[in-house]
Design a protein around this motif. Sequence first.
Motif, PDB file in Angstrom:
ATOM      1  N   THR A 127      -5.671  -6.330  -4.850  1.00 52.89           N
ATOM      2  CA  THR A 127      -4.433  -6.475  -5.613  1.00 52.89           C
ATOM      3  C   THR A 127      -3.206  -6.275  -4.725  1.00 52.89           C
ATOM      4  O   THR A 127      -3.298  -5.746  -3.608  1.00 52.89           O
ATOM      5  N   GLY A 128      -2.074  -6.659  -5.275  1.00 48.23           N
ATOM      6  CA  GLY A 128      -0.821  -6.403  -4.581  1.00 48.23           C
ATOM      7  C   GLY A 128      -0.610  -4.919  -4.344  1.00 48.23           C
ATOM      8  O   GLY A 128      -0.073  -4.512  -3.311  1.00 48.23           O
ATOM      9  N   GLY A 129      -1.068  -4.103  -5.298  1.00 45.34           N
ATOM     10  CA  GLY A 129      -0.989  -2.655  -5.130  1.00 45.34           C
ATOM     11  C   GLY A 129      -1.833  -2.158  -3.974  1.00 45.34           C
ATOM     12  O   GLY A 129      -1.423  -1.248  -3.235  1.00 45.34           O
ATOM     13  N   ASN A 130      -3.032  -2.746  -3.800  1.00 46.49           N
ATOM     14  CA  ASN A 130      -3.871  -2.380  -2.653  1.00 46.49           C
ATOM     15  C   ASN A 130      -3.155  -2.682  -1.345  1.00 46.49           C
ATOM     16  O   ASN A 130      -3.187  -1.872  -0.399  1.00 46.49           O
ATOM     17  N   VAL A 131      -2.515  -3.835  -1.283  1.00 44.07           N
ATOM     18  CA  VAL A 131      -1.798  -4.215  -0.063  1.00 44.07           C
ATOM     19  C   VAL A 131      -0.640  -3.253   0.195  1.00 44.07           C
ATOM     20  O   VAL A 131      -0.434  -2.792   1.329  1.00 44.07           O
ATOM     21  N   ALA A 132       0.110  -2.926  -0.857  1.00 45.56           N
ATOM     22  CA  ALA A 132       1.228  -1.988  -0.703  1.00 45.56           C
ATOM     23  C   ALA A 132       0.745  -0.626  -0.218  1.00 45.56           C
ATOM     24  O   ALA A 132       1.372  -0.004   0.654  1.00 45.56           O
ATOM     25  N   ASP A 133      -0.379  -0.158  -0.755  1.00 47.54           N
ATOM     26  CA  ASP A 133      -0.934   1.127  -0.317  1.00 47.54           C
ATOM     27  C   ASP A 133      -1.381   1.050   1.138  1.00 47.54           C
ATOM     28  O   ASP A 133      -1.224   2.016   1.900  1.00 47.54           O
ATOM     29  N   GLY A 134      -1.929  -0.085   1.526  1.00 46.66           N
ATOM     30  CA  GLY A 134      -2.346  -0.254   2.913  1.00 46.66           C
ATOM     31  C   GLY A 134      -1.173  -0.258   3.866  1.00 46.66           C
ATOM     32  O   GLY A 134      -1.235   0.333   4.955  1.00 46.66           O
ATOM     33  N   VAL A 135      -0.096  -0.896   3.470  1.00 46.67           N
ATOM     34  CA  VAL A 135       1.115  -0.896   4.291  1.00 46.67           C
ATOM     35  C   VAL A 135       1.660   0.520   4.436  1.00 46.67           C
ATOM     36  O   VAL A 135       2.063   0.943   5.531  1.00 46.67           O
ATOM     37  N   ALA A 136       1.629   1.289   3.345  1.00 46.43           N
ATOM     38  CA  ALA A 136       2.097   2.673   3.396  1.00 46.43           C
ATOM     39  C   ALA A 136       1.245   3.502   4.353  1.00 46.43           C
ATOM     40  O   ALA A 136       1.772   4.311   5.140  1.00 46.43           O
ATOM     41  N   ALA A 137      -0.083   3.298   4.296  1.00 49.34           N
ATOM     42  CA  ALA A 137      -0.975   4.024   5.198  1.00 49.34           C
ATOM     43  C   ALA A 137      -0.732   3.629   6.652  1.00 49.34           C
ATOM     44  O   ALA A 137      -0.769   4.475   7.556  1.00 49.34           O
ATOM     45  N   LEU A 138      -0.464   2.360   6.871  1.00 48.18           N
ATOM     46  CA  LEU A 138      -0.208   1.879   8.230  1.00 48.18           C
ATOM     47  C   LEU A 138       1.056   2.513   8.803  1.00 48.18           C
ATOM     48  O   LEU A 138       1.066   2.989   9.949  1.00 48.18           O
ATOM     49  N   LYS A 139       2.103   2.554   7.983  1.00 46.82           N
ATOM     50  CA  LYS A 139       3.360   3.117   8.478  1.00 46.82           C
ATOM     51  C   LYS A 139       3.273   4.630   8.642  1.00 46.82           C
ATOM     52  O   LYS A 139       3.818   5.195   9.594  1.00 46.82           O
ATOM     53  N   GLU A 140       2.586   5.293   7.715  1.00 51.57           N
ATOM     54  CA  GLU A 140       2.444   6.746   7.804  1.00 51.57           C
ATOM     55  C   GLU A 140       1.691   7.147   9.063  1.00 51.57           C
ATOM     56  O   GLU A 140       2.002   8.157   9.697  1.00 51.57           O
ATOM     57  N   GLY A 141       0.690   6.339   9.440  1.00 51.41           N
ATOM     58  CA  GLY A 141      -0.095   6.639  10.633  1.00 51.41           C
ATOM     59  C   GLY A 141       0.470   6.034  11.901  1.00 51.41           C
ATOM     60  O   GLY A 141      -0.135   6.179  12.968  1.00 51.41           O
ATOM     61  N   ASP A 142       1.605   5.356  11.787  1.00 53.20           N
ATOM     62  CA  ASP A 142       2.247   4.728  12.941  1.00 53.20           C
ATOM     63  C   ASP A 142       1.271   3.813  13.682  1.00 53.20           C
ATOM     64  O   ASP A 142       1.130   3.877  14.908  1.00 53.20           O
ATOM     65  N   HIS A 143       0.598   2.932  12.920  1.00 48.47           N
ATOM     66  CA  HIS A 143      -0.381   2.019  13.500  1.00 48.47           C
ATOM     67  C   HIS A 143       0.290   0.732  13.963  1.00 48.47           C
ATOM     68  O   HIS A 143       1.298   0.300  13.402  1.00 48.47           O
ATOM     69  N   ASP A 144      -0.302   0.129  14.990  1.00 47.21           N
ATOM     70  CA  ASP A 144       0.312  -1.055  15.594  1.00 47.21           C
ATOM     71  C   ASP A 144      -0.559  -2.303  15.488  1.00 47.21           C
ATOM     72  O   ASP A 144      -0.318  -3.291  16.173  1.00 47.21           O
ATOM     73  N   GLY A 145      -1.577  -2.266  14.660  1.00 47.28           N
ATOM     74  CA  GLY A 145      -2.456  -3.412  14.477  1.00 47.28           C
ATOM     75  C   GLY A 145      -3.476  -3.105  13.400  1.00 47.28           C
ATOM     76  O   GLY A 145      -3.542  -1.982  12.879  1.00 47.28           O
ATOM     77  N   VAL A 146      -4.273  -4.097  13.062  1.00 47.56           N
ATOM     78  CA  VAL A 146      -5.203  -3.966  11.944  1.00 47.56           C
ATOM     79  C   VAL A 146      -6.580  -4.487  12.338  1.00 47.56           C
ATOM     80  O   VAL A 146      -6.699  -5.521  13.012  1.00 47.56           O
ATOM     81  N   ILE A 147      -7.601  -3.763  11.913  1.00 49.62           N
ATOM     82  CA  ILE A 147      -8.990  -4.235  11.989  1.00 49.62           C
ATOM     83  C   ILE A 147      -9.429  -4.544  10.571  1.00 49.62           C
ATOM     84  O   ILE A 147      -9.465  -3.657   9.716  1.00 49.62           O
ATOM     85  N   ALA A 148      -9.741  -5.804  10.302  1.00 48.37           N
ATOM     86  CA  ALA A 148     -10.241  -6.215   8.991  1.00 48.37           C
ATOM     87  C   ALA A 148     -11.765  -6.138   9.037  1.00 48.37           C
ATOM     88  O   ALA A 148     -12.411  -6.895   9.761  1.00 48.37           O
ATOM     89  N   PHE A 149     -12.348  -5.234   8.260  1.00 50.85           N
ATOM     90  CA  PHE A 149     -13.778  -4.933   8.405  1.00 50.85           C
ATOM     91  C   PHE A 149     -14.422  -4.968   7.025  1.00 50.85           C
ATOM     92  O   PHE A 149     -14.168  -4.114   6.187  1.00 50.85           O
ATOM     93  N   GLY A 150     -15.256  -5.962   6.780  1.00 50.37           N
ATOM     94  CA  GLY A 150     -15.944  -6.004   5.490  1.00 50.37           C
ATOM     95  C   GLY A 150     -16.135  -7.406   4.970  1.00 50.37           C
ATOM     96  O   GLY A 150     -16.202  -8.381   5.732  1.00 50.37           O
ATOM     97  N   GLY A 151     -16.217  -7.525   3.644  1.00 54.31           N
ATOM     98  CA  GLY A 151     -16.336  -8.827   3.005  1.00 54.31           C
ATOM     99  C   GLY A 151     -14.982  -9.476   2.850  1.00 54.31           C
ATOM    100  O   GLY A 151     -13.968  -9.010   3.379  1.00 54.31           O
TER     101      GLY A 151
END
Length: 388
Positions: free
Chosen positions: A77-101
């Motif tokens: 959902t759009g909410g899942n994406v928003a939560d993921g963006v929040a987690a990315l910024k909180e952890g100061d991440h600079d890239g993404v690993i897409a892992f799964g289905g």
Amino acid sequence: MEITSYSMNWHYPTAVKVGAGRISELAKSCGQLGMKAPLLVTDPGLAALPMIEQALQQCRDHGLRPGLFTGVKGNPTGGNVADGVAALKEGDHDGVIAFGGGSAIDAAKAIALIANQSCTLWEAQNPAMVDVSKMLPLVAVPTTAGTGSEVGQAAVISDEESHTKRIIFNARMMPPIVILDPELTVGLPPKLTAATGMDALAHNIEAFCAPVFHPMAEGIALEGVRLIKEFLPRATADGSDIHARLQMMVASSMGATAFQRGLGAIHSVSHSVGALYDSHHGLLNAIMLPYVMEANRPAIEEETVRLARYLGLEQANFDGVMQWMLDLRKELDIPHTLAEIGVDDSQAELVGKMSAKDVTARTNARQLDAAAYQKLFLNAVNGTIQGV
């Protein structure tokens, strides 16, 4: 012919690292894209398996600072994406690993796309609103053989407010590095192996039948169907068959490569039903396949003759292809009707309207109106294979 070596490098449609054990190159792949602190995005079920901690530890061992986000639903959902963006910024991440289905990969692609943009996720449906220079690097690691999202240029995300599925498309969304390691799919249960494999079949079939000039995609789709015919029953019957697992991962990626040519009514209805009933996308596609083929029959007779000949079917025509599909579904224990998975006809009119508006309806082999889509949906609920 059986492949004796499972270690290859492909550069079409993107850089693909193919073969058993290639997950060992995950951290190196992140480094190649300049990541120092990747965020691994997956779903809660997969997060509990050892492969996720092993992936994170591999990153740590190579001097990276990985994070983990697991808040992805079966229909992201759009909410899942928003939560993921929040987690990315909180952890100061600079890239993404897409892992799964497909769900995790779609969510991860959307997170990497939107995290640094000034526009909203839904505004990003217009590619002109996206500053591609701000998109984050991405490595995709599929653990199923179905959606092919790892080589796709889009993400399908559910809008919780409108109860619709939105397709976020951008040519730059395709992950620059993909790892296809069949060992990651060995633990996939037979029912999910079958459902995801039928999802790949739907992609290849619809791409092959789409009324769009794209001979390269057409050829890829044709071979993708053949691989599925040969290897999906094997992978479902014996999950440890690495050769069959690899070939199904290839067929899945081929389907998503091919559907740059277009999809059709299978997906138009599946997107609508999935948004309203929160049903498994691959299983919906598996169920819808013969109903849509029959509905499209007047427009695809010639294509199915070529397909039947390529597959070596005894009956080289539409009826031969249809019978093969029905027999395959039966062999894989795929439900015949939507009713069998809890989908009723109470929202038939809404499904018809939503399906007619779905972007995939534009490249269906026949142009259908809302009334025809409603009838198509009711056929699939009731188990009646007939034209619309």
